[in-house]
Design a protein around this motif. Sequence first.
Motif, short mmCIF file in Angstrom:
data_model
loop_
_atom_site.label_atom_id
_atom_site.label_comp_id
_atom_site.label_asym_id
_atom_site.label_seq_id
_atom_site.Cartn_x
_atom_site.Cartn_y
_atom_site.Cartn_z
N GLN A 1 0.79 -1.19 0.03
CA GLN A 1 -0.22 0.05 0.07
C GLN A 1 0.46 1.23 -0.44
OE1 GLN A 1 -3.14 -0.21 2.96
NE2 GLN A 1 -3.75 -1.85 1.77
N GLY A 2 2.11 1.27 0.50
CA GLY A 2 2.62 1.99 0.68
C GLY A 2 3.13 2.81 -0.57
N ILE A 3 4.01 2.00 -1.46
CA ILE A 3 4.45 2.54 -2.46
C ILE A 3 3.42 3.24 -3.79
CG2 ILE A 3 3.82 -0.33 -3.58
CD1 ILE A 3 6.39 2.59 -4.94
N SER A 4 1.75 2.52 -2.99
CA SER A 4 0.57 3.08 -4.21
C SER A 4 0.56 4.60 -3.93
CB SER A 4 -0.72 2.08 -4.13
OG SER A 4 -0.59 1.36 -4.92
N VAL A 5 1.14 4.98 -2.48
CA VAL A 5 0.32 6.13 -2.20
C VAL A 5 1.37 6.85 -2.19
CG1 VAL A 5 0.08 7.38 0.22
CG2 VAL A 5 -0.99 5.40 -0.01
N ALA A 6 2.64 6.48 -2.38
CA ALA A 6 3.50 7.30 -3.27
C ALA A 6 3.60 8.10 -4.16
CB ALA A 6 5.26 6.84 -2.83
N THR A 7 2.64 6.97 -4.66
CA THR A 7 2.36 7.30 -6.54
C THR A 7 2.03 8.29 -6.84
OG1 THR A 7 3.12 5.43 -7.65
CG2 THR A 7 2.04 6.70 -8.49
N GLY A 8 0.37 8.32 -5.62
CA GLY A 8 -0.60 9.19 -5.66
C GLY A 8 0.19 10.54 -5.12
N ILE A 9 1.59 10.91 -4.08
CA ILE A 9 2.19 11.80 -3.93
C ILE A 9 2.55 12.76 -5.14
CG2 ILE A 9 3.59 13.02 -2.11
CD1 ILE A 9 2.96 10.60 -0.22
N ALA A 10 3.24 11.80 -5.72
CA ALA A 10 3.98 12.24 -6.60
C ALA A 10 3.29 12.34 -7.97
CB ALA A 10 5.19 11.13 -7.76
N TYR A 11 2.34 12.23 -7.92
CA TYR A 11 0.97 12.32 -9.46
C TYR A 11 0.68 13.92 -8.52
CZ TYR A 11 -2.98 12.21 -12.48
OH TYR A 11 -3.50 12.31 -13.56
N GLY A 12 -0.15 14.36 -7.61
CA GLY A 12 0.14 15.40 -6.65
C GLY A 12 0.96 16.24 -7.06
N LYS A 13 2.54 16.20 -6.66
CA LYS A 13 3.24 17.01 -7.32
C LYS A 13 3.28 17.64 -8.08
CE LYS A 13 3.79 17.26 -2.71
NZ LYS A 13 4.15 19.17 -1.99
N ARG A 14 3.46 16.73 -9.57
CA ARG A 14 3.58 16.41 -11.00
C ARG A 14 2.08 17.84 -11.37
NH1 ARG A 14 2.35 12.97 -15.42
NH2 ARG A 14 0.38 14.37 -15.31
N ILE A 15 1.41 17.49 -10.87
CA ILE A 15 -0.11 18.61 -10.30
C ILE A 15 0.34 19.40 -10.91
CG2 ILE A 15 -2.61 18.46 -10.50
CD1 ILE A 15 -2.89 15.64 -10.07
N GLU A 16 0.75 19.83 -9.13
CA GLU A 16 0.79 21.27 -9.00
C GLU A 16 2.35 22.02 -9.36
OE1 GLU A 16 1.69 20.18 -4.57
OE2 GLU A 16 -0.19 20.33 -4.02
N SER A 17 3.00 21.13 -10.55
CA SER A 17 4.14 21.78 -11.21
C SER A 17 5.39 21.92 -10.01
CB SER A 17 4.16 22.77 -11.54
OG SER A 17 3.12 22.69 -12.83
N SER A 18 5.40 21.65 -8.62
CA SER A 18 6.62 20.87 -7.65
C SER A 18 7.64 20.60 -8.58
CB SER A 18 6.14 20.15 -6.66
OG SER A 18 6.80 20.35 -5.60
N PRO A 19 8.65 20.77 -7.96
CA PRO A 19 10.63 20.45 -8.33
C PRO A 19 10.24 19.26 -7.21
CG PRO A 19 10.44 22.47 -7.08
CD PRO A 19 8.70 22.61 -7.38
N HIS A 20 10.09 19.33 -6.81
CA HIS A 20 10.29 18.53 -5.24
C HIS A 20 10.01 16.83 -5.53
CE1 HIS A 20 11.73 21.46 -2.65
NE2 HIS A 20 10.28 21.84 -2.74
N TYR A 21 10.72 15.53 -5.08
CA TYR A 21 10.62 14.19 -5.15
C TYR A 21 9.94 13.97 -4.47
CZ TYR A 21 13.89 14.69 -9.13
OH TYR A 21 14.78 14.89 -10.79
N THR A 22 9.00 12.45 -4.75
CA THR A 22 9.41 11.63 -3.44
C THR A 22 9.75 10.18 -3.73
OG1 THR A 22 6.70 12.24 -3.69
CG2 THR A 22 7.03 10.22 -2.89
N TYR A 23 10.56 10.45 -2.91
CA TYR A 23 11.10 8.97 -2.64
C TYR A 23 9.96 7.63 -1.92
CZ TYR A 23 14.67 12.68 -3.51
OH TYR A 23 15.28 13.13 -3.88
N ALA A 24 10.68 6.47 -2.08
CA ALA A 24 10.02 5.23 -1.73
C ALA A 24 10.54 3.90 -1.50
CB ALA A 24 8.56 5.01 -2.62
N ILE A 25 10.71 3.48 -0.61
CA ILE A 25 11.30 2.38 -0.65
C ILE A 25 10.46 0.48 0.07
CG2 ILE A 25 13.21 0.62 0.85
CD1 ILE A 25 14.53 3.13 1.87
N VAL A 26 10.76 -0.35 -0.67
CA VAL A 26 9.71 -1.25 -1.12
C VAL A 26 10.96 -2.59 -1.19
CG1 VAL A 26 8.12 -0.01 -2.31
CG2 VAL A 26 9.62 -1.35 -3.65
N GLY A 27 10.23 -3.11 -0.79
CA GLY A 27 11.25 -4.72 -0.08
C GLY A 27 11.28 -5.70 -1.35
#
Length: 285
Positions: A124-150
Motif C-alpha cells: 500500500q505504501g508504494i501506491s500512496v507514494a505514487t499518488g503523492i508524486a502524481y499530486g506534486k506533478r499536478i502542482e508543478s512542484s520541483p520536489h521528489y517523492t522517494y519510496a523504499i519497497v522490499g
Amino acid sequence: MALAEVQFQEIKNFAREIRIHTLETLNQLGFGHYGGSLSIIETLAVLYGKVMPMTPEIFATKDRDYFVLSKGHAGPALYSTLYLKGFFDKNFLHSLNQNGTRLPSHPDRNLTPGIDMTTGSLGQGISVATGIAYGKRIESSPHYTYAIVGDGELNEGQCWEAFQFAAHHKLRNLIVFIDDNKKQLDGTTDQICQTQDFVSKMQAFGFEAVRVKGEDIPAIYDAIIQLQESSSDKPKAIILDTVKGQGVPFLENMEANHHLRLDAEMRQQLVEAIEHLKAEREASL
C-alpha cells in the motif's frame, strides 16, 4: 556531482549512528525486525543526510520532498534516522512498541513526527507514494517523492499496479528504491517467489532503472543524481543489492533474521556489535 570526501565521511558516520540507535532501540525492547531495518540504513543516510534536507521545520511545510517507507516493518531504522534529525528525543525513540507508545512497530503518520505515510500493510505504501508524486506533478512542484519497497513486498500485485500507473503518467519525480536483500518473512525470495531481475522488470514496466550495492554510499548517491539529471520523463528505480542484517556480521550470517526474539546469546552478540560500532565512531573522531 560526486560526493566530496568530507561529505562521504559525514554520511558514513550518520549511517553508523543510525545503525547504533536501531540496534539499541530493538535490543532494549528484546524483539523486532532487525534484518530489514539494517539493510536500508545506508540509503536512509544518503537521503536524510544529503539528498533530501529534512528537519522538523522543513517537514512542517508543504513545499518539500516526501518519503514513504513502504516496507513499514523497517520502521526502527527510520525512527533512529528521525531521532538523529531532531524530530524527538531518546526516551521517545526507546518507547518503540511499548504500551501507549506513539512509536508503533510500523510507521503511523498520526502518531509519529516526521512520517508522511502510515505503512505496514505491504504494497500500500508504494501506491500512496505514487499518488503523492502524481499530486506534486499536478502542482508543478520541483520536489521528489522517494519510496523504499522490499523485495518480498513485491509479491503483492498492488505494487505492480502502482508502477504501471507511475509509468503511464510519466512520474519522473518518483524515485523508488527496491531493497533486494533476498529474504522475506518465510525464507529466501528464491524459495518463496523468484524475483527474476528487478532492473529488467522495472524497465519493462516503463521505469528508468539501475542497480547499486546497497552498502555503497557514493554509488547510492551517484545513482540518485544520475536519475534526477536524466532527460527521460520515466519514473526512476534504484535496485539496492543488500544483505539482510547489513553491517552486523552476526546477523548477516543468520539464516532466519527477518524478526528476532532475543535470547541471552543473541543479546550478548548484539551488544558486542554495538560496542564495535561505537569503537569505530571513536576511531573516526
